[in-house]
Design a protein around this motif. Structure first.
Motif, short mmCIF file in Angstrom:
data_model
loop_
_atom_site.label_atom_id
_atom_site.label_comp_id
_atom_site.label_asym_id
_atom_site.label_seq_id
_atom_site.Cartn_x
_atom_site.Cartn_y
_atom_site.Cartn_z
N ALA A 276 0.83 -1.21 0.00
CA ALA A 276 0.00 0.00 0.00
C ALA A 276 0.87 1.26 0.00
CB ALA A 276 -0.93 -0.01 1.21
N LYS A 277 1.94 1.25 0.79
CA LYS A 277 2.82 2.42 0.82
C LYS A 277 3.50 2.62 -0.52
CE LYS A 277 3.85 2.66 5.78
NZ LYS A 277 4.90 2.52 6.83
N ALA A 278 3.92 1.53 -1.15
CA ALA A 278 4.59 1.64 -2.45
C ALA A 278 3.65 2.20 -3.51
CB ALA A 278 5.10 0.26 -2.88
N LEU A 279 2.37 1.88 -3.41
CA LEU A 279 1.38 2.35 -4.38
C LEU A 279 0.71 3.64 -3.95
CD1 LEU A 279 -0.39 -1.06 -5.17
CD2 LEU A 279 1.26 0.14 -6.62
N SER A 280 0.96 4.06 -2.69
CA SER A 280 0.31 5.24 -2.11
C SER A 280 -1.21 5.10 -2.13
CB SER A 280 0.73 6.52 -2.85
OG SER A 280 0.32 7.66 -2.14
N VAL A 281 -1.68 3.94 -1.66
CA VAL A 281 -3.12 3.68 -1.57
C VAL A 281 -3.42 3.17 -0.16
CG1 VAL A 281 -3.32 3.14 -4.02
CG2 VAL A 281 -2.93 1.28 -2.38
N TYR B 276 -6.62 -1.26 2.69
CA TYR B 276 -7.80 -2.05 2.36
C TYR B 276 -8.07 -2.11 0.86
CZ TYR B 276 -10.18 2.52 2.11
OH TYR B 276 -10.54 3.80 1.80
N VAL B 277 -7.49 -1.18 0.09
CA VAL B 277 -7.64 -1.24 -1.36
C VAL B 277 -6.88 -2.43 -1.92
CG1 VAL B 277 -7.04 -0.03 -3.51
CG2 VAL B 277 -8.10 1.22 -1.65
N VAL B 278 -5.80 -2.82 -1.24
CA VAL B 278 -5.06 -4.03 -1.65
C VAL B 278 -5.92 -5.25 -1.32
CG1 VAL B 278 -2.95 -5.36 -1.35
CG2 VAL B 278 -2.87 -2.86 -1.29
N PHE B 279 -6.19 -5.47 -0.05
CA PHE B 279 -7.12 -6.51 0.41
C PHE B 279 -7.71 -6.06 1.74
CE2 PHE B 279 -4.48 -9.70 -2.06
CZ PHE B 279 -5.49 -10.04 -2.96
N PRO B 280 -8.99 -6.29 1.98
CA PRO B 280 -9.57 -5.96 3.29
C PRO B 280 -9.17 -6.98 4.35
CG PRO B 280 -11.22 -7.01 1.91
CD PRO B 280 -9.99 -6.82 1.05
N ASP B 281 -9.41 -6.63 5.61
CA ASP B 281 -9.08 -7.55 6.71
C ASP B 281 -9.76 -8.90 6.56
OD1 ASP B 281 -7.52 -5.62 7.83
OD2 ASP B 281 -8.80 -5.24 9.58
N THR B 282 -11.00 -8.90 6.07
CA THR B 282 -11.72 -10.17 5.94
C THR B 282 -10.99 -11.14 5.03
OG1 THR B 282 -13.07 -9.06 4.25
CG2 THR B 282 -14.02 -9.26 6.45
N THR B 283 -10.38 -10.62 3.97
CA THR B 283 -9.63 -11.49 3.06
C THR B 283 -8.35 -11.98 3.71
OG1 THR B 283 -10.53 -10.34 1.12
CG2 THR B 283 -8.53 -11.62 0.78
N LEU B 284 -7.66 -11.10 4.45
CA LEU B 284 -6.44 -11.53 5.15
C LEU B 284 -6.75 -12.58 6.21
CD1 LEU B 284 -4.27 -8.30 5.66
CD2 LEU B 284 -4.44 -9.83 3.69
N ILE B 285 -7.88 -12.43 6.88
CA ILE B 285 -8.28 -13.44 7.88
C ILE B 285 -8.49 -14.79 7.20
CG2 ILE B 285 -10.15 -14.13 9.43
CD1 ILE B 285 -10.45 -11.16 10.17
N ALA B 286 -9.11 -14.77 6.02
CA ALA B 286 -9.30 -16.02 5.27
C ALA B 286 -7.96 -16.61 4.84
CB ALA B 286 -10.18 -15.76 4.05
N PHE B 287 -7.02 -15.75 4.43
CA PHE B 287 -5.68 -16.24 4.11
C PHE B 287 -5.06 -16.94 5.32
CE2 PHE B 287 -4.64 -12.73 0.72
CZ PHE B 287 -5.53 -13.33 -0.15
N ALA B 288 -5.20 -16.30 6.48
CA ALA B 288 -4.54 -16.81 7.69
C ALA B 288 -5.16 -18.11 8.18
CB ALA B 288 -4.60 -15.76 8.79
#
Length: 619
Positions: A562-567, A570-582
């Motif tokens: 996100a920092k590299a893209l300056s966005v 959550y625009v990359v992935f929301p918490d809900t998606t990261l929770i599913a990854f985990a």
């Protein structure tokens, strides 16, 4: 990746029209529509008009984005705020969708590039302000460009009865004549029945299909407390949300600045936001809030309309909003991702008086002022209810709820009531005997027998009602007067400097024809607040051990990207998606694509980075 427009595109079905479900899966990474989304999409894809009344977090954006991608042409989206446009355009670009915004922030070169893209058919979406879309210059710029649909977001702004009325929305009814045959949509997350009717009439959507769903936000825990040492009360609430993002609302700019500065002295990173700040600084603070994971933004209501940040975990009010609609929309900025979140408010009679003065001192007509007073009283009634908060809020929007929600303070610890008929008679008698000329502070001095300069000067120490309420403490009498106001037995006359006046319904109480039940005072630091906080905290911390360790590693990777893209992250992935990854730990691209929120464009852009993190944390 950009969406192709060729008829060989796999998003097209055999009949030559794009398939909404395929768009949903490939572009957004969602396996299925939620609730009534599919019905709305089908209506608009077929060319019909729609009025969409969904609560925050129910996916209104998909209701116009998917149909626009399914239909030929560019989707026009009317949006009231430049910051909101910027966020939504960036989110679409991350999905591989071609989007742009037309507003006053564009430089000349940017405008030329935008117009060139429009002429070449290289845009899927164009976001535009309500002021701009109705101008002849915009109509000329569009020229013969095919329009897929017109979506009017935050449509409650069109209504004079709405809490965010914006005069520039008035002319949007002309769009039906200027763009005949183009399906139109009005979307809002908050509107009482009166406002809904006004939206439909002003936008000429009488023949549109109205789609509405429950306004319940079951993931939000409600808590409303009587103001008593508000800063300490706020600090106690915020202590339950260490390391999380949230908003604290204040009524005045000065209070915003003071509260933000004080929170920083208490070790809580905070930034102020209000309309009186220079625009560059205000925008910088909003960007910081969107991009940081644990920032408290202290703001006036100038902040927040349409804010898409999904992981706002709390919203606090240090002052009473002006209506149930305003309260609902502001608290609705918490928990857009569906994860447990808390909202908290401290209030007192001074709020009612201050809000009333703002209503009466405004330039609106008498009819509008009358409606605004009624809305303020409706919110006060929710504050003073002894029943389920959620039930009372939803009833305002015409929705029935059985109560006992188990996720508000009055349900977690039911409020006791007491027969306050005699106390009500004394309180009303104090209003009557003193000539309906005084506010609650003086009336309580009379009831409690406080001999001071004013009670002596006005001769009130000689009245039978003087001292008649010594059996109850001042705090209880404050609650009595608030509840009498909420019950419609008295009103505040702001032209008479906040004096209380009797309403006709008070006669039945004087005659013992109407029983009055009051809610009992509750200790300021009661168990309800602790129980509510523990409930939310336990749900948030459902991840444990190795899963939590992986989640934090994924969050760190997301922040780097996100920092590299300056966005915003959550625009990359929301918490809900990261929770599913985990928890599900996908180890291949195909498995990653099966996670909700992973579309084709994001798989190509970020998939390998997140897979590397997951593989490095294999059990």
């Amino acid at each position: 990746m950009e969406l192709m427009t060729s008829r060989t595109d796999p998003l097209f079905d055999r009949e030559g029209a794009r398939n909404p479900l395929s768009v949903l899966k490939q572009v957004y990474g969602y396996p299925a529509f939620r609730g009534k989304q599919a019905d709305v999409v089908a209506q608009v894809v077929a060319g019909g008009d729609a009025v969409v009344l969904f609560p925050t977090g129910a996916g209104k954006s998909l209701c116009f984005q998917v149909p626009a991608l399914c239909r030929d042409g560019v989707g026009l989206v009317v949006s009231p705020l430049i910051a909101l446009m910027r966020d939504q355009v960036e989110a679409l670009k991350q999905l591989g969708v071609r989007a742009a915004a037309l507003n006053s922030s564009l430089g000349r070169d940017e405008f030329v590039d935008l117009r060139r893209s429009l002429d070449r058919g290289e845009l899927d979406f164009l976001y535009v302000t309500p002021e701009r879309i109705v101008t002849p210059a915009f109509r000329e710029m569009i020229g013969n460009t095919k329009i897929a649909l017109i979506a009017i977001d935050e449509a409650h702004c069109v209504s004079q009865w709405g809490h965010d009325f914006r005069p520039e929305y008035r002319d949007l009814g002309r769009l039906a004549q200027e763009y005949p045959g183009v399906p139109r949509m009005a979307l809002t997350a908050t509107a009482d029945p009166h406002t809904r009717e006004d939206i439909i009439a002003r936008l000429g959507l009488e023949d549109a299909t109205v789609f509405t769903t429950s306004f319940d936000r079951p993931n939000i825990a409600y808590e409303i407390v009587e103001r008593d040492q508000p800063r300490q009360q706020l600090l106690s609430f915020l202590s339950r949300h260490e390391g999380e993002s949230g908003i604290v609302y204040c009524l005045s700019r000065a209070k915003v600045e003071e509260t933000s500065e004080w929170l920083n002295t208490q070790g809580i990173r905070s930034l102020p936001y209000h309309a009186g700040m220079e625009r560059e600084l205000r925008d910088a603070h909003q960007d910081a809030f969107l991009k940081e994971e644990s920032l408290c933004l202290v703001a006036t209501v100038a902040f927040g309309m349409g804010i898409d940040k999904p992981n706002v975990r709390y919203v606090a009010h240090l002052d009473l909003p002006g209506s149930v609609e305003a309260y609902y929309q502001e608290t609705g900025r918490a928990g857009r991702d569906g994860l447990p979140s808390e909202v908290w408010m401290a209030y007192g009679m001074v709020d009612v008086i201050q809000r009333g003065r703002m209503i009466d001192g405004g330039n609106a007509g008498d009819d509008i002022k009358r409606v605004e007073r009624a809305k303020l009283n409706a919110l006060l009634a929710i504050c003073e209810t002894a029943g389920c908060r959620r039930q009372a809020i939803l009833a305002h929007f015409g929705e029935t709820h059985p109560g006992n929600c188990g996720n508000c303070d009055t349900c977690l610890k039911p409020v006791e009531t007491w027969d306050g008929t005699e106390a009500a008679i004394k309180a009303l008698a104090a209003v009557y005997r003193t000539g309906e000329r005084f506010g609650t502070g003086h009336l309580i001095d009379v009831l409690t027998g406080n001999e001071n300069e004013r009670t002596i000067r006005f001769g009130h120490v000689d009245m039978p009602v003087f001292g008649a309420g010594r059996d109850l403490p001042t705090r209880t009498w404050q609650s009595v007067y608030r509840q009498l106001l909420a019950a419609g037995l008295v009103r505040v006359d702001h032209e008479a400097f906040g004096a209380l006046k009797l309403e006709p319904e008070a006669r039945a109480v004087f005659r013992h024809e109407r029983q009055v039940l009051f809610r009992k005072d509750r200790p300021t630091k009661g168990k309800a607040a602790k129980n509510a906080g523990a409930r939310a905290a336990n749900a948030r911390n459902a991840l444990e051990g190795a899963d939590m360790e992986l989640f934090e590693a994924l969050r760190a990777t997301r922040m780097e990207i996100a920092k590299a893209l300056s966005v915003p992250p959550y625009v990359v992935f929301p918490d809900t998606t990261l929770i599913a990854f985990a928890t599900e730990r996908p180890t291949s691209r195909d498995a990653l694509l099966g996670i909700s929120g992973v579309g084709q464009a994001k798989l190509e852009r970020y998939g390998d980075d997140f897979l590397a993190v997951i593989r490095s944390h294999q059990r």
